[in-house]
Design a protein around this motif. Structure first.
Motif, PDB file in Angstrom:
ATOM      1  N   GLY A   1       0.707   0.561  -5.083  1.00  0.00           N
ATOM      2  CA  GLY A   1       1.438   1.814  -5.414  1.00  0.00           C
ATOM      3  C   GLY A   1       2.660   2.046  -6.137  1.00  0.00           C
ATOM      4  O   GLY A   1       3.624   3.023  -6.146  1.00  0.00           O
ATOM      5  N   PHE A   2       2.898   0.720  -6.862  1.00  0.00           N
ATOM      6  CA  PHE A   2       4.274   0.761  -7.771  1.00  0.00           C
ATOM      7  C   PHE A   2       3.780   0.601  -9.043  1.00  0.00           C
ATOM      8  O   PHE A   2       3.360  -0.530  -9.357  1.00  0.00           O
ATOM      9  CB  PHE A   2       5.176  -0.350  -7.305  1.00  0.00           C
TER      10      PHE A   2
ATOM     11  N   ASP B   1      -7.605  -2.912   3.164  1.00  0.00           N
ATOM     12  CA  ASP B   1      -7.508  -1.860   1.804  1.00  0.00           C
ATOM     13  C   ASP B   1      -8.465  -2.816   0.981  1.00  0.00           C
ATOM     14  O   ASP B   1      -8.065  -3.813   0.284  1.00  0.00           O
ATOM     15  CB  ASP B   1      -6.192  -1.976   1.344  1.00  0.00           C
TER      16      ASP B   1
END
Length: 198
Positions: free
Chosen positions: A102-103, A64
């Motif tokens: 993603g939070f 990523d």
């Protein structure tokens, strides 16, 4: 290969993977950047430790590049910033990494009624994942206009105009523990709280 690899160092490793085995051969490591100075300041070290532990525990198995770039930029900011700005930068870069994982908390609408929250006082509800308006949560402590602005700036990964206090650090750690860590104890969060200068 000889030498000692310091924490937070960045480099390019050459690995020989062996199928169906837990141990692999590291044949070479090319150092790109050492960040030894992060270990000379407890607050810098605390922030860097949280960044790295979050990636170790929560990063996907596949590569990523965005997440890696966010980690590297966060470490570099902690390394290069002036001493008095370290607490604010630490909170900002951790929020930015939490977003890359993603939070992110919802800071524009009440998480119960959906009403837009501008600069009015609102509560940060960890369970709900963001802000709750004073009508939906009339009691308890609320963030005032300045605290709301500061939180929004920090969650965007920027350094606010006013110094960061233990309240903002508490919001960050509570959010990570509830939403990102999923019950796993991130020990570096305890250290970050301990190393906060406020």
């Amino acid at each position: 290969m000889s030498g000692l690899l310091e924490p937070f160092a960045e480099g390019r490793a050459t690995l020989y993977l062996r199928p169906n085995r837990d141990l692999h051969t590291l044949s070479d490591f090319e150092l790109i950047r050492e960040r030894q100075a992060l270990g000379t300041d407890l607050r810098r070290f605390g922030g860097a430790s949280v960044l790295c532990e979050l990636v170790l525990r929560l990063a996907p198995e596949h590569a990523d590049q965005r997440l890696f770039s966010t980690l590297v930029e966060g470490l570099d900011r902690l390394l290069d910033v002036r001493s008095e700005e370290v607490p604010g930068v630490a909170v900002a870069v951790i929020w930015r990494l939490v977003g890359a994982l993603g939070f992110l908390p919802m800071l524009e609408e009440c998480q119960r009624c959906g009403e837009h929250i501008d600069d009015r006082a609102a509560a940060f509800d960890v369970d709900a994942g963001g802000l709750v308006c004073s009508r939906c949560r009339p009691g308890g402590s609320h963030l005032d206009r300045e605290e709301l602005t500061q939180l929004r700036v920090l969650v965007a990964g920027e350094l606010p105009a006013t110094p960061v206090d233990s309240q903002q650090l508490g919001l960050l750690t509570a959010f990570i523990r509830y939403h990102a860590a999923e019950g796993y104890r991130l020990r570096s969060l305890d250290f970050l709280t301990f190393s906060d200068g406020s």
